[in-house]
Scaffold this active site. Structure first.
Site, PDB file in Angstrom:
ATOM      1  N   GLU A 116       0.827  -1.196   0.000  1.00  0.00           N
ATOM      2  CA  GLU A 116       0.000   0.000   0.000  1.00  0.00           C
ATOM      3  C   GLU A 116       0.868   1.256   0.000  1.00  0.00           C
ATOM      4  O   GLU A 116       1.946   1.283   0.582  1.00  0.00           O
ATOM      5  CB  GLU A 116      -0.929  -0.023   1.208  1.00  0.00           C
ATOM      6  CG  GLU A 116      -1.964  -1.143   1.037  1.00  0.00           C
ATOM      7  CD  GLU A 116      -2.963  -1.238   2.173  1.00  0.00           C
ATOM      8  OE1 GLU A 116      -4.009  -1.865   1.953  1.00  0.00           O
ATOM      9  OE2 GLU A 116      -2.718  -0.706   3.265  1.00  0.00           O
ATOM     10  N   CYS A 129       3.482   8.452   1.513  1.00  0.00           N
ATOM     11  CA  CYS A 129       3.953   7.460   2.476  1.00  0.00           C
ATOM     12  C   CYS A 129       4.259   6.189   1.694  1.00  0.00           C
ATOM     13  O   CYS A 129       3.372   5.549   1.137  1.00  0.00           O
ATOM     14  CB  CYS A 129       2.838   7.247   3.511  1.00  0.00           C
ATOM     15  SG  CYS A 129       3.297   6.122   4.817  1.00  0.00           S
ATOM     16  N   CYS A 136       6.674  -7.266   7.327  1.00  0.00           N
ATOM     17  CA  CYS A 136       7.778  -6.758   8.153  1.00  0.00           C
ATOM     18  C   CYS A 136       8.301  -7.912   9.006  1.00  0.00           C
ATOM     19  O   CYS A 136       7.512  -8.744   9.457  1.00  0.00           O
ATOM     20  CB  CYS A 136       7.268  -5.629   9.059  1.00  0.00           C
ATOM     21  SG  CYS A 136       8.582  -4.741   9.925  1.00  0.00           S
ATOM     22  N   CYS A 140       5.998  -5.187  16.099  1.00  0.00           N
ATOM     23  CA  CYS A 140       5.540  -4.175  17.050  1.00  0.00           C
ATOM     24  C   CYS A 140       4.057  -4.438  17.342  1.00  0.00           C
ATOM     25  O   CYS A 140       3.259  -4.624  16.415  1.00  0.00           O
ATOM     26  CB  CYS A 140       5.765  -2.783  16.472  1.00  0.00           C
ATOM     27  SG  CYS A 140       7.500  -2.526  16.053  1.00  0.00           S
ATOM     28  N   CYS A 143       1.063  -2.356  15.716  1.00  0.00           N
ATOM     29  CA  CYS A 143       1.141  -2.068  14.277  1.00  0.00           C
ATOM     30  C   CYS A 143       0.501  -3.179  13.463  1.00  0.00           C
ATOM     31  O   CYS A 143       0.821  -4.357  13.656  1.00  0.00           O
ATOM     32  CB  CYS A 143       2.611  -1.888  13.883  1.00  0.00           C
ATOM     33  SG  CYS A 143       2.865  -1.765  12.106  1.00  0.00           S
ATOM     34  N   CYS A 371      -1.500   5.860   9.539  1.00  0.00           N
ATOM     35  CA  CYS A 371      -0.228   5.302   9.955  1.00  0.00           C
ATOM     36  C   CYS A 371      -0.400   3.965  10.656  1.00  0.00           C
ATOM     37  O   CYS A 371      -1.196   3.842  11.582  1.00  0.00           O
ATOM     38  CB  CYS A 371       0.394   6.250  10.964  1.00  0.00           C
ATOM     39  SG  CYS A 371       1.945   6.845  10.443  1.00  0.00           S
TER      40      CYS A 371
HETATM   41  N1  SAH Z   1       9.037   0.320  10.233  1.00  0.00           N
HETATM   42  C1  SAH Z   1       9.250   1.700  10.327  1.00  0.00           C
HETATM   43  C2  SAH Z   1       8.403   2.515   9.393  1.00  0.00           C
HETATM   44  C3  SAH Z   1       6.949   2.121   9.215  1.00  0.00           C
HETATM   45  S1  SAH Z   1       5.848   2.411  10.536  1.00  0.00           S
HETATM   46  C4  SAH Z   1       9.043   2.149  11.768  1.00  0.00           C
HETATM   47  O1  SAH Z   1       8.569   1.362  12.563  1.00  0.00           O
HETATM   48  O2  SAH Z   1       9.409   3.276  12.083  1.00  0.00           O
HETATM   49  C5  SAH Z   1       5.529   4.166  10.461  1.00  0.00           C
HETATM   50  C6  SAH Z   1       5.115   4.764  11.789  1.00  0.00           C
HETATM   51  O3  SAH Z   1       3.759   4.401  12.118  1.00  0.00           O
HETATM   52  C7  SAH Z   1       5.954   4.294  12.956  1.00  0.00           C
HETATM   53  O4  SAH Z   1       6.285   5.351  13.815  1.00  0.00           O
HETATM   54  C8  SAH Z   1       5.034   3.333  13.632  1.00  0.00           C
HETATM   55  O5  SAH Z   1       5.427   3.154  14.951  1.00  0.00           O
HETATM   56  C9  SAH Z   1       3.705   4.021  13.471  1.00  0.00           C
HETATM   57  N2  SAH Z   1       2.548   3.140  13.691  1.00  0.00           N
HETATM   58  C10 SAH Z   1       2.471   1.819  13.469  1.00  0.00           C
HETATM   59  N3  SAH Z   1       1.235   1.357  13.802  1.00  0.00           N
HETATM   60  C11 SAH Z   1       0.526   2.413  14.228  1.00  0.00           C
HETATM   61  C12 SAH Z   1      -0.826   2.593  14.680  1.00  0.00           C
HETATM   62  N4  SAH Z   1      -1.666   1.570  14.697  1.00  0.00           N
HETATM   63  N5  SAH Z   1      -1.222   3.827  15.044  1.00  0.00           N
HETATM   64  C13 SAH Z   1      -0.367   4.881  14.956  1.00  0.00           C
HETATM   65  N6  SAH Z   1       0.899   4.781  14.522  1.00  0.00           N
HETATM   66  C14 SAH Z   1       1.355   3.562  14.175  1.00  0.00           C
HETATM   67 FE1  SF4 Z   2       7.474  -3.117  11.240  1.00  0.00          FE
HETATM   68 FE2  SF4 Z   2       5.223  -1.894  12.032  1.00  0.00          FE
HETATM   69 FE3  SF4 Z   2       7.236  -2.192  13.757  1.00  0.00          FE
HETATM   70 FE4  SF4 Z   2       7.469  -0.447  11.715  1.00  0.00          FE
HETATM   71  S1  SF4 Z   2       6.020  -0.315  13.419  1.00  0.00           S
HETATM   72  S2  SF4 Z   2       9.001  -1.956  12.407  1.00  0.00           S
HETATM   73  S3  SF4 Z   2       6.320  -1.562  10.106  1.00  0.00           S
HETATM   74  S4  SF4 Z   2       6.056  -3.874  12.806  1.00  0.00           S
END
Ligand code: SAH
Ligand code: SF4
Length: 394
Positions: A116, A129, A136, A140, A143, A371
């Protein structure tokens, strides 16, 4: 007066492309790789550099895909290019437009996988974005992408291709012949590597794509308009400063190792202190002014006044901005968004300590484009809420 619009879903029909057998895609090749490819098809070495410049401008500056239209190249050379090469982008499968104007594209890449890409228009700029991986490797717990296994890294062509596809959709290529360089205000003016995937686990792919995005004869976006977001892959941070040199954002999200271990499990490998040491070096190495700390606001998990004060203490001495991200819920997500008053109180403490602390406005929520909500529809290895809770101990 603003008019409330319903989200629009549109299936974009793309004409199936027939690629010449064995033809090599030029999109995503670095300048030296393009040079070698041209020499391989018989371009005299002395001319190669000039031909690279010319092709580069056609492909990345004017967005031309048909060699026959490259009028400053000799006809027989154009024919030779067409026999050996293609200028090929991933395919847009569908496009969703949110009531707030955010556009989410589902893009199909080789092998049938999907990623996406989200375009967020704002009054004075437009941010794309971009995804760097399908899925991944990291998990996390807040996420959505993290519930999906890594399928593969995107190639440089697939990463820069996302930018090119959206420029197509926005109708934003300068007319052939118009000068290179920044070229005035842009609809697509900023790039954030905040889509699917961990960019620093696809280092070369991301680096080569961003070099094209930053090249004055290419997409020509200044390195200050490109932000790479990492969860904290410490050994690659200095390398990113030296080899890419764009702005850096870090998914910080917690102020104690105990909480960060649960939210961003890579913290068990490189903890807060190690991460901060690497971040302290980044501005000097990359010549960039400040680092963005991303902090997702999770109710009763990381959002107390004490957390805000600890955050300020931890980052002392690092030129920083703190982006507070109200948690975007996804189906089955194990957390809730902090209350608005809590987010504001947190922002206030950080702000009073001298840091910019903008609260990010959630965009595109009605189309699941916000995000961390991005997840490929092709890969349905979803984990349940219970599984996530078990793994994170929350
Ligand atoms: N993997 C990288 C980049 C992708 S995530 C990283 O983790 O930084 C992009 C941003 O979105 C990151 O700061 C992540 O922590 C945030 N993010 C992920 N899931 C989210 C959610 N459900 N609500 C708000 N932000 C989120
Ligand atoms: Fe991967 Fe989501 Fe963690 Fe970013 S926030 S490193 S995309 S699992």
């Amino acid at each position: 007066m603003s008019q409330i619009q319903a989200p629009i879903t549109q299936d974009v029909l793309t004409i199936p492309r027939k690629l010449p057998e064995g033809a090599r895609n030029l999109v995503g090749l670095t300048r030296p790789q393009l040079r070698d490819a041209l020499i391989e098809i018989g371009t005299p070495e002395k001319q190669a550099k000039m031909r690279v410049n010319q092709l580069w401008q056609w492909i990345y500056h004017w967005g031309v895909r048909d060699f026959a239209l490259m009028t400053n190249l000799a006809k027989d050379f154009r024919a030779k290019l067409a026999d050996n090469f293609v200028i090929d982008l991933p395919e847009i499968v569908s496009k969703n437009v949110s009531a707030d104007g955010t556009r989410k594209y589902l893009v199909k890449i080789a092998g049938g996988h999907e990623v996406e890409v989200v375009y967020i228009p704002e009054t004075d700029r437009g941010t794309l974005c971009v995804s760097s991986q399908v899925g991944c490797t990291l998990t996390c717990s807040f996420c959505h992408t993290g519930t999906q296994k890594l399928v593969r890294n995107l190639t440089p062509g697939e990463i820069v291709g996302q930018i090119m596809l959206v420029r197509d959709d926005l109708g934003e290529w300068p007319a052939p012949g118009t000068g290179t360089g920044e070229n005035g205000p842009r609809l697509l003016s900023n790039i954030v590597l905040m889509g699917m995937g961990e960019p620093l686990y696809n280092f070369e792919g991301v680096r080569d794509a961003m070099k094209i995005a930053m090249d004055g004869e290419g997409i020509a976006l200044s390195r200050r308009r490109i932000t790479l977001s990492t969860s904290g892959v410490v050994p690659e941070i200095a390398r990113a400063a030296e080899e890419i040199g764009c702005m850096l954002a870090v998914s910080f999200h917690a102020t104690t190792d105990e909480v960060r271990n649960k939210l961003v499990p890579i913290n068990k490998r490189w903890n807060i202190e190690t991460l901060l040491d690497a971040l302290r070096e980044y501005p000097r190495l990359s010549n960039s002014e400040r680092i963005t700390f991303e902090y997702v606001m999770l109710k009763d998990v990381n959002d107390s006044d004490e957390d805000a004060r600890r955050l300020v203490r931890l980052i002392k001495g690092i030129p920083a901005k703190i982006n507070l991200i109200p948690f975007n819920e996804w189906p089955g997500s194990p957390y809730e968004r902090s209350d608005w008053s809590r987010i504001e109180a947190f922002a206030d403490i950080v702000h009073k300590a001298g840091y910019a602390s903008p609260i990010r406005t959630p965009r595109g929520e009605d189309i699941m484009a916000a995000c961390g909500q991005l997840k490929s529809a092709t890969e349905r290895a979803r984990k349940s809420r219970a599984q996530i809770a078990a793994e994170t101990g929350s």
